[in-house]
Motif scaffolding. Structure first.
Motif, short mmCIF file in Angstrom:
data_model
loop_
_atom_site.label_atom_id
_atom_site.label_comp_id
_atom_site.label_asym_id
_atom_site.label_seq_id
_atom_site.Cartn_x
_atom_site.Cartn_y
_atom_site.Cartn_z
N THR A 16 -2.99 -5.60 -11.89
CA THR A 16 -3.50 -4.91 -10.71
C THR A 16 -4.69 -5.68 -10.16
N CYS A 17 -4.77 -5.73 -8.85
CA CYS A 17 -5.81 -6.52 -8.18
C CYS A 17 -6.55 -5.70 -7.12
N GLY A 18 -6.65 -4.39 -7.32
CA GLY A 18 -7.40 -3.54 -6.40
C GLY A 18 -6.88 -3.63 -4.99
N ALA A 19 -7.78 -3.90 -4.07
CA ALA A 19 -7.43 -3.95 -2.64
C ALA A 19 -6.46 -5.08 -2.30
N GLN A 20 -6.26 -6.02 -3.22
CA GLN A 20 -5.31 -7.11 -2.98
C GLN A 20 -3.90 -6.77 -3.45
N GLY A 21 -3.70 -5.61 -4.07
CA GLY A 21 -2.35 -5.21 -4.48
C GLY A 21 -2.11 -5.42 -5.96
N ALA A 22 -0.90 -5.88 -6.30
CA ALA A 22 -0.53 -6.06 -7.70
C ALA A 22 0.56 -7.12 -7.82
N THR A 23 0.65 -7.69 -9.02
CA THR A 23 1.66 -8.70 -9.33
C THR A 23 2.41 -8.27 -10.57
N THR A 32 4.63 -10.30 -5.96
CA THR A 32 3.32 -9.76 -5.60
C THR A 32 3.50 -8.82 -4.42
N VAL A 33 2.85 -7.67 -4.50
CA VAL A 33 2.92 -6.66 -3.44
C VAL A 33 1.49 -6.41 -2.96
N PRO A 34 1.25 -6.54 -1.66
CA PRO A 34 -0.10 -6.25 -1.15
C PRO A 34 -0.38 -4.75 -1.16
N ALA A 84 0.43 4.69 -4.86
CA ALA A 84 -0.15 5.78 -5.65
C ALA A 84 -1.63 5.53 -5.91
N GLY A 85 -1.98 4.30 -6.28
CA GLY A 85 -3.39 3.98 -6.50
C GLY A 85 -4.20 4.10 -5.24
N ALA A 86 -3.65 3.65 -4.12
CA ALA A 86 -4.37 3.72 -2.84
C ALA A 86 -4.62 5.16 -2.41
N ILE A 87 -3.61 6.01 -2.55
CA ILE A 87 -3.78 7.41 -2.16
C ILE A 87 -4.87 8.07 -3.00
#
Length: 130
Positions: A16-23, A32-34, A84-87
């Motif tokens: 997980t990369c916070g505001a940069q998404g995840a790989t 990788t998903v933003p 889910a993390g963003a919400i």
């Protein structure tokens, strides 16, 4: 003395990369998903929401784990996790989103707004989903 056979290693690694998404990485794939654009109030619980969404995506109804075999299967699961993390970041306190909130946010494909007007809300990323 006989040594046990070597362990083949993890079948799935997710970063997980916070505001940069995840790989996500498997033996054969890397995706990788933003993160969706999000107005952040509080980040507490975002990682927990991400991980619980990942577990939900990997567990089958009979309780076994199924690792997505292709990027086509892996990408939607990872996108759901970052959503889910963003919400979770859109309000104070750690309240993970419902399945319906995740589906609604993904269908809107827009900025995830704070659940209530909050003076600490700030946009965490200007990325758009593509």
């Amino acid at each position: 003395m006989t040594l046990p056979p070597p362990h083949p290693g993890p079948r799935l690694v997710v970063i997980t990369c916070g505001a940069q998404g995840a790989t996500a990485l498997t033996a054969r794939h890397h995706i990788t998903v933003p993160a969706p654009r999000t107005y952040v109030v509080d980040t507490i619980g975002a990682g927990d929401a991400f991980q619980s969404s990942l577990l939900d995506a990997l567990l089958t109804p009979d309780g076994t784990v199924r690792i997505p075999a292709t990027p086509t299967e892996l990408e939607p699961a990872l996108r759901r996790c970052v959503t889910a993390g963003a919400i979770t970041c859109t309000h104070a306190g750690a309240r993970p989103p419902t399945h319906e909130e995740i589906r609604s946010a993904q269908a809107a494909d827009d900025v995830i707004q704070a659940r209530q007007a909050h003076p600490l809300a700030q946009e965490a990323t200007t990325r758009t989903r593509g």
